[in-house]
Design a protein around this motif. Structure first.
Motif, PDB file in Angstrom:
ATOM      1  N   ALA A  51       0.849  -1.282   0.005  1.00  0.00           N
ATOM      2  CA  ALA A  51       0.083  -0.094   0.034  1.00  0.00           C
ATOM      3  C   ALA A  51       0.897   1.131  -0.143  1.00  0.00           C
ATOM      4  O   ALA A  51       0.609   2.361   0.566  1.00  0.00           O
ATOM      5  N   VAL A  53       3.013   3.929  -2.584  1.00  0.00           N
ATOM      6  CA  VAL A  53       2.427   4.890  -3.875  1.00  0.00           C
ATOM      7  C   VAL A  53       2.168   3.647  -5.000  1.00  0.00           C
ATOM      8  O   VAL A  53       1.438   3.554  -5.751  1.00  0.00           O
ATOM      9  N   VAL A  54       3.380   2.670  -4.993  1.00  0.00           N
ATOM     10  CA  VAL A  54       3.107   1.730  -6.198  1.00  0.00           C
ATOM     11  C   VAL A  54       2.049   0.807  -5.949  1.00  0.00           C
ATOM     12  O   VAL A  54       1.170   0.444  -6.992  1.00  0.00           O
ATOM     13  N   LYS A  77       1.775  -2.253   6.416  1.00  0.00           N
ATOM     14  CA  LYS A  77       1.840  -0.869   6.543  1.00  0.00           C
ATOM     15  C   LYS A  77       1.313  -0.049   5.929  1.00  0.00           C
ATOM     16  O   LYS A  77       1.279  -0.407   4.267  1.00  0.00           O
ATOM     17  N   THR A  83       7.709   3.613   3.053  1.00  0.00           N
ATOM     18  CA  THR A  83       8.800   4.468   2.478  1.00  0.00           C
ATOM     19  C   THR A  83       8.335   5.599   1.698  1.00  0.00           C
ATOM     20  O   THR A  83       8.820   6.589   1.628  1.00  0.00           O
ATOM     21  N   SER A  84       7.191   5.407   1.094  1.00  0.00           N
ATOM     22  CA  SER A  84       6.736   6.301   0.132  1.00  0.00           C
ATOM     23  C   SER A  84       6.383   7.541   0.783  1.00  0.00           C
ATOM     24  O   SER A  84       6.558   8.759   0.253  1.00  0.00           O
ATOM     25  N   VAL A  86       7.871   8.817   3.197  1.00  0.00           N
ATOM     26  CA  VAL A  86       9.104   9.700   3.541  1.00  0.00           C
ATOM     27  C   VAL A  86       9.698  10.261   2.075  1.00  0.00           C
ATOM     28  O   VAL A  86      10.646  11.464   2.215  1.00  0.00           O
ATOM     29  N   LEU A 230       9.620 -11.792  -0.181  1.00  0.00           N
ATOM     30  CA  LEU A 230       8.458 -12.400  -0.800  1.00  0.00           C
ATOM     31  C   LEU A 230       8.548 -13.023  -2.089  1.00  0.00           C
ATOM     32  O   LEU A 230       8.011 -14.028  -2.638  1.00  0.00           O
ATOM     33  N   GLY A 350      13.449   6.809  -7.431  1.00  0.00           N
ATOM     34  CA  GLY A 350      12.554   7.534  -8.073  1.00  0.00           C
ATOM     35  C   GLY A 350      10.977   7.018  -8.453  1.00  0.00           C
ATOM     36  O   GLY A 350      10.320   7.018  -9.541  1.00  0.00           O
TER      37      GLY A 350
END
Ligand SMILES: Cc1cc2nc3c(=O)[nH]c(=O)nc-3n(C[C@H](O)[C@H](O)[C@H](O)COP(=O)(O)OP(=O)(O)OC[C@H]3O[C@@H](n4cnc5c(N)ncnc54)[C@H](O)[C@@H]3O)c2cc1C
Length: 382
Positions: A51, A53-54, A77, A83-84, A86, A230, A350
């Motif tokens: 969940a 941005v990707v 999470k 991470t997105s 941050v 995974l 990116g």
């Protein structure tokens, strides 16, 4: 644990979400078996793992591109803890290994167009997407004076002598307007829209993708760095980034040192100061000495930042993949049963800059699984 999904008619859902996977059972297989159900009239059950941005953008693109499907997002999470969240969220693309520049440019262009439309709508504030102008500066003239993305961003030009006077240590620069996509607003905005269109979002850690068989017909793996485990992908590694989130409302222009190591990115309510790129470092705790270094490097570029307040430290682990972004269909198999998986991870530095373009590509791969060409060749960039 049993999952009940909205709008589902399949009895397979009544089966527990369990399953044993042996790594050795992973294989690329023919499409025949797994498509017998996919060709039936039942809605196709699609699980998106992740969940960030990707994951969220992929779920959105799948919902637009794949007819008659139900989508469940599963992640351990979600915003604001990915991470997105941050990420500074600046649309400036990074080159990926094994990715031709035309492909990368297409991903960037699609993402830019998508976010530009949001920035020009009444949704812009809620979505945290806005235009921002500024400078990318260099201490020596770069090999590529005009980058491949110059005609995607707006008003790209070389900096004038008058502009460069602000940066006495730098001899060359680019001036342009790009977009900033602030994940702490953008991800909840995407989540809200996904929920509104019937997508189910579950909080759960997946130990093995095979767990999702037989409850789902297609799995999309958007687990970022989680794919190291995974997908047993040893090509995945973290590149640690530490940033400072400060209040300095007078700073309106972005400043990015061409090395990408020092940057000042003003947002709607705060300014992000960066940064670091620490390969293989898994430490999520902020380091006070690094923070002092970031602050002093940024003040050297923009001395007025000495007056910044409300300084908060943030750390994220960029999901890097040595072979570049993985966009690929894999068939997991066990005891004669098969599960199509679309891998979509490895966006490194990116991900925000290209997420919509790669999500469209992932959705096309899902569509390929669902529409069932009988003997397609799995794509590989391994
Ligand atoms: C300091 C910093 C600054 C950055 N600045 C920029 C920038 O300015 N512009 C830009 O384009 N990019 C930037 N990035 C890069 C960008 O943040 C990433 O490329 C992007 O966020 C990757 O998104 P993702 O969804 O793949 O990963 P993530 O956001 O990490 O999401 C992964 C998801 O998978 C879930 N997951 C993982 N494993 C499991 C599991 N086993 N079971 C269930 N769920 C699982 C996680 O919970 C999470 O929801 C920056 C990154 C950092 C750290």
């Amino acid at each position: 644990m049993q999952l009940k999904l909205p709008g589902m008619v399949s009895t397979a859902l009544d089966q527990p979400l369990t399953g044993k996977t042996s790594v050795g059972a992973r294989a690329f297989c023919g499409f025949q078996d797994c498509f017998s159900r996919l060709r039936s009239m039942d809605p196709v059950r699609i699980a998106v793992v992740g969940a960030g941005v990707v994951g969220l953008s992929t779920a959105m693109c799948v919902s637009k591109l794949v007819p008659r499907c139900s989508i469940t997002i599963i992640s351990d999470k979600s915003s604001p803890d990915t991470t997105s969240d941050v990420a500074a969220g600046m649309l400036i693309p990074h080159v990926y290994p094994n990715t031709p520049i035309p492909t990368l440019k297409q991903w960037f262009q699609e993402t830019f167009d998508h976010l530009f439309a949001i920035a020009n709508s009444a949704e812009a504030g809620d979505a945290g997407v806005h235009l921002v102008s500024g400078w990318q500066i260099f201490q020596s003239i770069p090999a590529e004076e005009v980058p491949f993305w110059a005609d995607v961003v707006l008003g790209f030009r070389k900096m004038t002598k008058a502009e460069l006077k602000k940066f006495p240590q730098h001899v060359f620069g680019h001036a342009f307007t790009t977009l900033k996509c602030e994940s702490p607003a953008y991800l909840p905005w995407l989540e809200k829209r996904l929920k509104g269109s019937g997508v189910l979002i579950l909080t759960r850690r997946i130990g093995d993708l095979w767990e999702l068989h037989p409850s789902f017909d297609v799995v999309v793996n958007c687990s970022g760095l989680g794919s190291r485990q995974l997908a047993q992908d040893s090509e995945m590694f973290p590149v640690r980034g530490q940033v400072l989130n400060v209040r300095a409302p007078w700073v309106k222009h972005f400043i990015r040192d061409g090395s990408g190591l020092t940057y000042i990115y003003p947002g709607t309510s705060n300014v992000i100061l960066g940064g670091t790129r620490q390969q293989g470092d898994w430490n999520l705790s902020p380091d006070a000495e690094i923070s002092r270094g970031i602050f002093s490097r940024c003040c050297a570029l923009e001395p007025s930042l000495q007056g910044a307040c409300d300084i908060r430290e943030k750390v994220g682990l960029r999901p890097f993949r040595r072979a570049g972004v993985r966009l690929q269909i894999e068939f997991l198999a066990q005891d004669g049963r098969r599960l199509p998986v679309v891998h979509h991870y490895g966006h490194g530095s990116g991900g925000i800059s290209v997420h919509w373009g790669t999500a469209l590509e992932a959705a096309r791969l899902v569509s390929e699984c669902v529409q069932a060409p009988r003997t397609p060749t799995p794509k590989s960039n391994l």
